[in-house]
Motif scaffolding. Structure first.
Motif, PDB file in Angstrom:
ATOM      1  N   GLN A 146       0.850  -1.180   0.000  1.00 52.26           N
ATOM      2  CA  GLN A 146       0.000   0.000   0.000  1.00 52.26           C
ATOM      3  C   GLN A 146       0.889   1.233   0.000  1.00 52.26           C
ATOM      4  OE1 GLN A 146      -1.967   1.092   3.685  1.00 52.26           O
ATOM      5  NE2 GLN A 146      -1.011  -0.618   4.737  1.00 52.26           N
ATOM      6  N   THR A 150      -1.092   3.528  -4.862  1.00 49.47           N
ATOM      7  CA  THR A 150      -1.988   2.379  -4.806  1.00 49.47           C
ATOM      8  C   THR A 150      -3.360   2.782  -4.296  1.00 49.47           C
ATOM      9  OG1 THR A 150      -0.150   0.857  -4.434  1.00 49.47           O
ATOM     10  CG2 THR A 150      -2.332   0.080  -3.830  1.00 49.47           C
ATOM     11  N   PHE A 253      -7.807  -5.610  -9.672  1.00 56.61           N
ATOM     12  CA  PHE A 253      -6.899  -4.559  -9.193  1.00 56.61           C
ATOM     13  C   PHE A 253      -5.719  -5.173  -8.449  1.00 56.61           C
ATOM     14  CE2 PHE A 253      -5.335  -1.356  -6.272  1.00 56.61           C
ATOM     15  CZ  PHE A 253      -5.363  -0.185  -7.022  1.00 56.61           C
ATOM     16  N   GLU A 254      -5.991  -6.199  -7.654  1.00 54.29           N
ATOM     17  CA  GLU A 254      -4.927  -6.871  -6.908  1.00 54.29           C
ATOM     18  C   GLU A 254      -3.893  -7.477  -7.843  1.00 54.29           C
ATOM     19  OE1 GLU A 254      -4.806  -9.907  -3.109  1.00 54.29           O
ATOM     20  OE2 GLU A 254      -6.262 -10.296  -4.689  1.00 54.29           O
ATOM     21  N   ASP A 256      -3.462  -6.633 -11.345  1.00 54.60           N
ATOM     22  CA  ASP A 256      -2.907  -5.771 -12.397  1.00 54.60           C
ATOM     23  C   ASP A 256      -2.841  -4.291 -12.033  1.00 54.60           C
ATOM     24  OD1 ASP A 256      -2.706  -8.027 -14.018  1.00 54.60           O
ATOM     25  OD2 ASP A 256      -4.698  -7.741 -14.874  1.00 54.60           O
ATOM     26  N   GLY A 257      -3.275  -3.910 -10.828  1.00 52.07           N
ATOM     27  CA  GLY A 257      -3.251  -2.506 -10.456  1.00 52.07           C
ATOM     28  C   GLY A 257      -4.330  -1.705 -11.178  1.00 52.07           C
ATOM     29  N   GLN A 298      -1.211   5.289 -12.936  1.00 58.64           N
ATOM     30  CA  GLN A 298      -1.250   5.079 -11.495  1.00 58.64           C
ATOM     31  C   GLN A 298      -2.436   5.780 -10.833  1.00 58.64           C
ATOM     32  OE1 GLN A 298       2.820   6.382 -10.405  1.00 58.64           O
ATOM     33  NE2 GLN A 298       3.140   4.261  -9.723  1.00 58.64           N
TER      34      GLN A 298
END
Length: 323
Positions: A146, A150, A253-254, A256-257, A298
């Motif tokens: 985190q 993120t 999301f976990e 590949d962001g 990001q």
């Protein structure tokens, strides 16, 4: 703390929208008229639009201005393919409820409530609640890392999911506002609050709260609700849809962001190509003026200043006109 069981029973009786007398309340709940009046006041305090109708003698009758769709755990759970959800009536905060139980939670565990006594938004702001008319939903997740980027990306991803679901049920003009709000017709419809436990860079315990105005009477012109534009919501179904969609999105999301979501954000971006004022800092704010040019992979804000694009992760944005 206010005793809640009797007011909740009163609300259940009233939820059909019919007229009910104090005599009926007393007979069903085995309480006298003095205590009924005390608990009726609690119902008012929770923001319920309750009409008082004079009855015989000094007795009053009551009915809701509009029938309530109360949350039903059994219905919600039946609509969810997997995972646990807690359905509460009155709670201090759905986020805090999960935070207090982090040691016992599994990713995807959720909590939804009819009413929050102390709902909160970003930077400690109070999130206005009203019993039975909105959605207050929180979900727990764990991430390997985190940090500011993120968490901003996570907040934006949640906004995208909520906006797309609301568009699918008829709110076609819903947009997302960096970093954590949803807007409809230039007014605030929903907000997102991401809270963490653990040190930056460690495995992160994440609690994501979402508040959506469904039918709450508007007390400020900058807010809007879905009922105002003619959309009636089946609350239990919407809670299930949101919970399921967020769980699936969190898995993506976990892995590949935020990158898989960026094109979806661009289609919803409320601030894109608009002049904005970025307020930064705690206590004493610094003001940065520019043109919003979207976000990067990001989730950082892209702000054009004097022909140059700069990125910002932290801060709060508000729209202001300037020359």
């Amino acid at each position: 703390m206010t005793e809640t069981s009797i007011p909740l029973k009163l609300i259940n009786i009233l939820s059909d929208g019919n007229v009910h007398s104090c005599k009926q309340f007393g007979e069903k709940l085995y309480i006298n008229s003095l205590n009924i009046n005390k608990h009726i006041q609690t119902v008012y305090d929770w923001g319920i639009d309750l009409l008082k109708i004079p009855g015989q003698g000094q007795s009053n009758n009551y009915r809701l201005h509009t029938p309530l769709q109360l949350l039903d755990k059994q219905v919600i759970q039946m609509l969810l393919p997997t995972g646990r959800i807690v359905v509460l009536s009155v709670i201090n905060s759905t986020n805090q409820y999960l935070i207090d139980r982090i040691a016992y939670l599994q990713p995807g565990d959720a909590c939804v409530a009819e009413y929050q006594l102390h709902g909160r938004g970003r930077r400690g702001r109070k999130w206005i609640s009203q019993f039975g008319n909105n959605i207050y939903l929180s979900i727990y997740w764990r991430l390997e890392q985190q940090g500011p980027a993120t968490l901003i990306g996570l907040s934006l991803m949640v906004g995208i999911i909520v906006a797309e679901i609301l568009q699918n049920i008829g709110a076609s003009n819903v947009q997302v506002k960096w970093p954590n709000d949803l807007y409809l017709n230039n007014r605030k419809l929903a907000g997102i609050l991401v809270e963490t436990s653990g040190r930056s860079g460690d495995i992160g315990h994440i609690v994501i709260g979402t508040g959506i105005n469904l039918a709450m009477p508007i007390m400020e012109k900058r807010w809007i609700n879905l009922k105002e534009i003619g959309i009636d919501i089946v609350r239990n179904k919407l809670v299930a849809e949101l919970t399921n969609a967020l769980r699936n999105a969190l898995l993506l999301f976990e892995r590949d962001g935020f990158a898989p979501f960026i094109l979806r954000w661009q289609a919803l971006d409320y601030l894109y190509n608009k002049p904005v004022k970025l307020l930064r800092g705690d206590g004493k704010y610094s003001e940065i003026i520019g043109i919003a040019r979207g976000i990067n992979t990001q989730g950082a804000l892209l702000l054009e200043q004097q022909g140059q694009i700069n990125t910002y992760i932290n801060g709060e944005i508000s729209l202001r006109s300037y020359t």
